[in-house]
Write a protein that holds these residues in place. Structure first.
Motif, PDB file in Angstrom:
ATOM      1  N   ALA D  41       0.703   1.779   3.371  1.00  0.00           N
ATOM      2  CA  ALA D  41      -0.460   1.088   3.942  1.00  0.00           C
ATOM      3  C   ALA D  41      -0.846  -0.063   3.029  1.00  0.00           C
ATOM      4  N   VAL D  49      -1.279   1.931  -0.332  1.00  0.00           N
ATOM      5  CA  VAL D  49      -0.937   3.340  -0.512  1.00  0.00           C
ATOM      6  C   VAL D  49       0.571   3.416  -0.673  1.00  0.00           C
ATOM      7  N   LYS D  68       1.623  10.729  -3.987  1.00  0.00           N
ATOM      8  CA  LYS D  68       0.811   9.823  -3.161  1.00  0.00           C
ATOM      9  C   LYS D  68      -0.259   9.152  -4.005  1.00  0.00           C
ATOM     10  N   PHE D  70      -3.172   5.749  -4.082  1.00  0.00           N
ATOM     11  CA  PHE D  70      -3.865   4.572  -3.547  1.00  0.00           C
ATOM     12  C   PHE D  70      -4.104   3.662  -4.737  1.00  0.00           C
TER      13      PHE D  70
ATOM     14  N   LYS E  12      -4.683   1.993   7.705  1.00  0.00           N
ATOM     15  CA  LYS E  12      -5.393   1.255   6.663  1.00  0.00           C
ATOM     16  C   LYS E  12      -5.518   2.133   5.420  1.00  0.00           C
ATOM     17  N   PRO E  13      -5.425   1.532   4.233  1.00  0.00           N
ATOM     18  CA  PRO E  13      -5.532   2.340   3.010  1.00  0.00           C
ATOM     19  C   PRO E  13      -6.833   3.158   2.934  1.00  0.00           C
ATOM     20  N   ARG E  15      -8.563   4.391   5.341  1.00  0.00           N
ATOM     21  CA  ARG E  15      -8.450   5.525   6.267  1.00  0.00           C
ATOM     22  C   ARG E  15      -7.599   6.628   5.624  1.00  0.00           C
ATOM     23  N   PHE E  16      -6.545   6.204   4.941  1.00  0.00           N
ATOM     24  CA  PHE E  16      -5.708   7.163   4.224  1.00  0.00           C
ATOM     25  C   PHE E  16      -6.543   7.934   3.196  1.00  0.00           C
ATOM     26  N   VAL E  17      -7.372   7.203   2.460  1.00  0.00           N
ATOM     27  CA  VAL E  17      -8.207   7.861   1.446  1.00  0.00           C
ATOM     28  C   VAL E  17      -9.162   8.854   2.107  1.00  0.00           C
ATOM     29  N   LEU E  18      -9.765   8.442   3.213  1.00  0.00           N
ATOM     30  CA  LEU E  18     -10.779   9.292   3.845  1.00  0.00           C
ATOM     31  C   LEU E  18     -10.178  10.564   4.442  1.00  0.00           C
ATOM     32  N   ARG E  19      -8.873  10.528   4.733  1.00  0.00           N
ATOM     33  CA  ARG E  19      -8.193  11.757   5.168  1.00  0.00           C
ATOM     34  C   ARG E  19      -8.234  12.823   4.082  1.00  0.00           C
ATOM     35  N   ASN E  20      -8.459  12.385   2.855  1.00  0.00           N
ATOM     36  CA  ASN E  20      -8.444  13.307   1.722  1.00  0.00           C
ATOM     37  C   ASN E  20      -9.844  13.711   1.272  1.00  0.00           C
ATOM     38  N   LEU E  21     -10.846  13.464   2.129  1.00  0.00           N
ATOM     39  CA  LEU E  21     -12.206  13.905   1.808  1.00  0.00           C
ATOM     40  C   LEU E  21     -12.197  15.410   1.579  1.00  0.00           C
ATOM     41  N   CYS E  42     -16.459   7.836   0.021  1.00  0.00           N
ATOM     42  CA  CYS E  42     -15.746   6.608  -0.367  1.00  0.00           C
ATOM     43  C   CYS E  42     -16.105   5.518   0.631  1.00  0.00           C
ATOM     44  N   MET E  46     -14.380   0.981  -2.400  1.00  0.00           N
ATOM     45  CA  MET E  46     -13.772   2.074  -3.150  1.00  0.00           C
ATOM     46  C   MET E  46     -14.768   2.673  -4.161  1.00  0.00           C
ATOM     47  N   PHE E  79      -6.193   6.054  -7.194  1.00  0.00           N
ATOM     48  CA  PHE E  79      -6.435   7.454  -6.840  1.00  0.00           C
ATOM     49  C   PHE E  79      -5.064   8.102  -6.721  1.00  0.00           C
ATOM     50  N   PHE E  81      -3.292  11.516  -5.168  1.00  0.00           N
ATOM     51  CA  PHE E  81      -3.555  12.646  -4.292  1.00  0.00           C
ATOM     52  C   PHE E  81      -2.504  13.712  -4.537  1.00  0.00           C
TER      53      PHE E  81
ATOM     54  N   PRO F  13     -21.141   6.612  -0.107  1.00  0.00           N
ATOM     55  CA  PRO F  13     -21.541   6.804  -1.508  1.00  0.00           C
ATOM     56  C   PRO F  13     -22.959   6.319  -1.805  1.00  0.00           C
TER      57      PRO F  13
END
Lengths: 87, 87, 87, 87, 87, 87, 87
Positions: D41, D49, D68, D70, E12-13, E15-21, E42, E46, E79, E81, F13
């Motif tokens: 991404a 990413v 993985k 970011f 989107k990056p 969105r990728f991050v938010l998948r890991n909430l 997030c 960021m 970040f 993961f 945040p």
């Protein structure tokens, strides 16, 4: 000490600077350079144009004469306005 | 010393720079490099294009000839405009 | 020295850069790296794509071959355009 | 050397990067770290990413395996795209 | 190596991050600090909130326990993961 | 470890920070200064106002008492929220 | 310790600063300079104008008298408001 009252006008910093157009001011840059010259232009980024610009040492002695210079705002720490009456 | 009057036009710094299009100017970069060349283009970020660009030392001697260069505005400390009549 | 006239077109720096698409250019980065390659893309942040990119030393000798690279604009000090006729 | 013609498509750098989604790329960070991984991404800030990300030394040897990650765009100097045919 | 096809979704990056909430992640700061904790929030800068945050050394040992922290995005390099299935 | 579900609310945040208004928090600045005080105000740039602000050393001892301070957000690395129940 | 309630007004940091117009404040700059003067103007970038500005050492002794100064906001770490009643 002056007290704030409801009638204190909130003068924006840029407007304060523009009141000093055509006055001679000092400008300190982030690399510690001290410039002196006549303020000819300033915008919201604090980009400025100085006429008759000179570099000064901290004793106020002229080191270099530049003439007309444009200074990019992000290099600026402060403007010092010598204490002259503002018309 | 010039006094500010209500008739002082507030010239924007960029407009001042653009008046010097096609003039030869000096540009000081944040890494202390001093460039000299003919100003061919400038935008609001102070990105500029210089033609016949040369790197100068502080004695005004040419060190390197670059020809056409684009300089990204955020590297710029100042432009110096040699004192020539503006048409 | 060229004189500014009312007919001088105000070419934007980015437009100047884009005229050199597919030309070979030098790019100096803030960490002093010098790259050489064919300009394939550029945007308003001066993010660029170079094809056949090489790192050069200051004598113009190739140190490393990179091939295709994207360079983030905020790392760039300048682009140098070798003096070739622009079609 | 390729010549620019009126038919040259002006490809935006981000679009160029996105053509390499799912390809393995190198990323150089401002702290000189070299990462290698599959581009999953990327956005306009060049936040990316990477999957199967590894830190490499300059000889291409894997130092650390991250999996993985970011990466915030403002840390990035360049992406290098190994020379593989783009479908 | 995976090949890009027209059906590759452009995630989107952020969105990728938010998948890991609510997952436990590592965050490397520009001052080289390594944090570990549960990702609670997030945003597009960021900026993040970590719960049960700990500072780790590079061997993964806990140095300091912080609990709840907000980290301003511009301090972040990456970040990481840990490789857990994303529901 | 908590698992993400479709019902996880995505708390921004800043909203998280504002839940801690009037709580005592720690703030680490980029110059490594550690401040402690009551959070009186915060905006999207993470500009904050602290009341009863004190500078602490890393052992939690008070070095300097500041009282009311405004801190410009771009100097901030993190806020640490001592683990108190949020009403 | 004060507890947050639904009735806590969320005062913006800038508004807090503007309540102190015409009060004497301390300003710490990123280069560690400590200034003291009367706050005459402030905008959203935290550009400020100080009247009767003085540089202080950390013992509160005046080192240099500046008079009227404009300080560009990005140089500022914090404002300290001496504990005076706000009218």
């Amino acid at each position: 000490m002056a007290s704030r009252t409801a009638t204190t006008p909130e003068v924006k910093p840029l407007r304060f600077v523009l009141r000093n157009l055509n006055k001679y001011i000092y400008i300190r840059l982030k690399d510690n350079t001290l410039l002196y010259g006549r303020l000819a232009a300033c915008d919201t980024n604090m980009n400025v144009v100085l006429m008759e610009a000179e570099e000064k040492n901290n004793d106020g002695e002229t080191i270099i004469k530049y003439g007309k210079v444009f200074i990019r705002g992000n290099n600026i720490i402060y403007f010092q306005f010598p204490d002259l009456p503002v018309s």
